[in-house]
Design an enzyme around this catalytic site. Structure first.
Site, short mmCIF file in Angstrom:
data_model
loop_
_atom_site.label_atom_id
_atom_site.label_comp_id
_atom_site.label_asym_id
_atom_site.label_seq_id
_atom_site.Cartn_x
_atom_site.Cartn_y
_atom_site.Cartn_z
N ASP A 1 1.51 -3.98 8.52
CA ASP A 1 1.53 -4.82 7.33
C ASP A 1 2.91 -5.35 6.97
OD1 ASP A 1 -1.24 -4.68 6.63
OD2 ASP A 1 -0.90 -2.56 6.25
N HIS B 1 2.78 5.64 8.75
CA HIS B 1 1.44 5.57 9.33
C HIS B 1 0.91 6.96 9.58
CE1 HIS B 1 -1.93 4.24 11.74
NE2 HIS B 1 -1.74 3.08 11.17
N1 COA Z 1 7.61 4.99 1.81
C1 COA Z 1 8.31 6.10 1.51
N2 COA Z 1 8.01 7.32 1.96
C2 COA Z 1 6.94 7.42 2.78
C3 COA Z 1 6.18 6.29 3.15
C4 COA Z 1 6.55 5.05 2.64
N3 COA Z 1 5.86 3.96 2.93
N4 COA Z 1 5.20 6.68 3.98
C5 COA Z 1 5.33 8.01 4.13
N5 COA Z 1 6.39 8.45 3.40
C6 COA Z 1 6.83 9.83 3.30
C7 COA Z 1 6.07 10.53 2.18
O1 COA Z 1 6.74 10.43 0.95
C8 COA Z 1 6.03 11.95 2.71
O2 COA Z 1 7.26 12.54 2.49
P1 COA Z 1 7.37 14.05 1.95
O3 COA Z 1 6.70 14.88 3.03
O4 COA Z 1 8.82 14.26 1.79
O5 COA Z 1 6.59 14.07 0.67
C9 COA Z 1 5.86 11.78 4.22
O6 COA Z 1 6.46 10.50 4.50
C10 COA Z 1 4.41 11.76 4.67
O7 COA Z 1 3.71 10.76 3.92
P2 COA Z 1 2.19 10.83 3.51
O8 COA Z 1 1.95 9.91 2.37
O9 COA Z 1 1.75 12.26 3.33
O10 COA Z 1 1.51 10.26 4.83
P3 COA Z 1 0.01 9.83 5.01
O11 COA Z 1 -0.28 9.98 6.44
O12 COA Z 1 -0.87 10.54 4.04
O13 COA Z 1 0.00 8.29 4.57
C11 COA Z 1 0.30 6.01 4.59
C12 COA Z 1 0.07 7.25 5.43
C13 COA Z 1 0.20 4.79 5.47
C14 COA Z 1 -0.78 5.89 3.49
C15 COA Z 1 1.70 6.08 3.92
O14 COA Z 1 2.68 6.05 4.94
C16 COA Z 1 1.94 4.98 2.92
O15 COA Z 1 1.58 5.12 1.74
N6 COA Z 1 2.52 3.81 3.36
C17 COA Z 1 2.69 2.69 2.48
C18 COA Z 1 1.42 1.88 2.40
C19 COA Z 1 1.14 1.13 3.67
O16 COA Z 1 1.99 0.46 4.22
N7 COA Z 1 -0.11 1.19 4.11
C20 COA Z 1 -0.58 0.50 5.29
C21 COA Z 1 -0.79 1.44 6.44
S1 COA Z 1 -1.13 0.57 7.94
#
Ligand code: COA
Length: 374
Positions: free
Chosen positions: A310, A259
């Site tokens: 979710d 998140h």
């Molecule tokens: N699975 C695996 N790794 C994850 C992850 C996940 N669901 N969510 C975050 N990470 C990791 C990333 O790979 C990253 O690692 P790194 O720094 O080694 O590259 C780190 O955690 C930060 O992630 P990032 O994507 O930059 O965070 P964000 O704040 O931009 O994205 C989300 C937030 C929610 C989009 C992201 O966590 C995600 O894609 N989650 C899955 C989709 C989801 O469930 N969405 C609903 C949100 S309520």
């Protein structure tokens, strides 16, 4: 000009009195009231009042709003006729987005942007989104949409429209709590999109259409469907750990985890985990909860990443018998309340939302080469 933060992380875009989140402590509240207390004691109708009017309603105010929402569930017959012409295999989120956009053509307040008209449109949209989502599922099965039952509350009416059966008390309460938990979440991507559109002084249906298009993505509301697809692919608890480790080794993002704001457990997941356990056990589907727990524990030990809203909503909806591709539209059945609250708030003290870009193209002035010399 200040430098940019990718994804606008931690950027405060506007003041708002609707939703308070403390991401470090895992606190979520609507108008300052803790989400756990609302989930336990409130109803979706009461939460709508809280979001739109800034305080809890007195009994008569709640009764009035409950009645108003029930009265506003009908969708014009032209809209239902249009829906019957769509491809039967259309993506339900795309149908919902298209239909909400079309609703403005028939809305009696379409020409007015006054607060009173926007409130009436908020009641109508909140009533109608549930009717549309249920109609999408019935029409694609060749069934006639069911007429809303104004004697039922929002949660029970939706289950009735979808299944043709009035839910028992446990299913009604579970669905009502799911609606409460999804109603608002500060400046999440779809709400922000709604506010950007409202900020141009466009109309509330356009702002909601922007929000729906934004919610659809798998990084936002679309994640709940992806979670269930993953659980179905895993199939059995003994396959869960290896599946997850393999996905992580391929650097895949696991839907339902992580998140932008919460650095601890998403407080909505706490509720949904319990609901998922209860519903999986009572419906004889314990294995979905078992697989979910293994995935959650492995995500925690391998990556120290927590489940978000979710992750467990997927098994809650699945065990309530809801088709997987309706999970994201059902998110919208609830979030329409938060979107409209934010649109109303944006319009109270509006200023166009127009950020800047950090330019990374060819340096200015770049040469304009005539076409025959390129
Ligand atoms: N699975 C695996 N790794 C994850 C992850 C996940 N669901 N969510 C975050 N990470 C990791 C990333 O790979 C990253 O690692 P790194 O720094 O080694 O590259 C780190 O955690 C930060 O992630 P990032 O994507 O930059 O965070 P964000 O704040 O931009 O994205 C989300 C937030 C929610 C989009 C992201 O966590 C995600 O894609 N989650 C899955 C989709 C989801 O469930 N969405 C609903 C949100 S309520």
């Amino acid at each position: 000009m200040s430098t940019f933060k990718q994804g606008l992380e931690d950027i405060v875009a506007a003041p708002s009195s609707i939703c308070f989140i403390d991401g470090a402590k895992g606190i979520l509240s609507y108008r300052g009231i803790d989400i756990h207390e609302l989930a336990e004691k409130s109803s979706f109708e009461e939460v709508c009042y809280l979001l739109w009017f800034g305080r809890l309603p007195r009994q008569r105010e709640l009764d009035d709003l409950t009645e108003t929402l029930a009265r506003n569930r009908a969708v014009p017959s032209h809209i239902l006729d249009m829906m019957k012409k769509f491809p039967l295999d259309a993506n339900p989120m795309e149908v919902l987005r298209t239909v909400v956009s079309a609703l403005s053509l028939y809305d009696p307040d379409a020409a007015s942007g006054s607060r009173e008209a926007n409130l009436r449109k908020s009641y109508r949209l909140t009533g109608q989104v549930g009717t549309i989502v249920a109609a999408i599922d019935r029409i694609r099965q060749g069934k006639e949409p069911i007429h809303p039952d104004s004697s039922l509350k929002h949660a029970a009416n939706f289950v009735y429209l979808l299944t043709g059966k009035k839910p028992g008390a446990t299913a009604e309460k579970a669905f009502d709590v799911a609606l409460i938990l999804h109603a608002d979440h500060e400046f999440n991507a779809s709400t922000f999109a709604a506010r950007v559109t409202a900020g141009t002084l466009s109309d509330i249906h356009s702002a909601t259409t922007s929000a729906l298009g934004t919610l659809k993505g798998p990084l936002h509301g679309g994640a709940n469907q992806e979670v269930m697809k993953m659980l179905l692919e895993i199939g059995e608890p003994q396959r869960a750990k290896a599946y997850l480790k393999d996905a992580l080794s391929q650097k895949k993002k696991i839907s339902g985890f992580g998140h932008r704001v919460y650095h601890t457990e998403d407080p909505r997941a706490t509720h949904l985990r319990q609901m998922s356990q209860n519903l999986c056990e009572s419906s004889g589907n314990r294995k979905w909860f078992e697989i979910s727990r293994i995935i959650e524990d492995t995500m925690k030990s391998e990556k120290n990443i927590n489940a978000n809203v979710d992750f467990y909503s997927a098994t809650v909806y699945y065990t309530l018998g809801i088709p997987v591709d309706l999970f994201t539209p059902i998110f919208a059945v609830s979030r329409i309340s938060g979107w409209t609250a934010h649109i109303l708030e944006q319009l109270e003290n509006n200023r166009l939302i127009r950020p800047r870009a950090e330019y990374t193209g060819p340096p200015y002035p770049a040469a304009y080469t005539p076409i025959n010399a390129r």
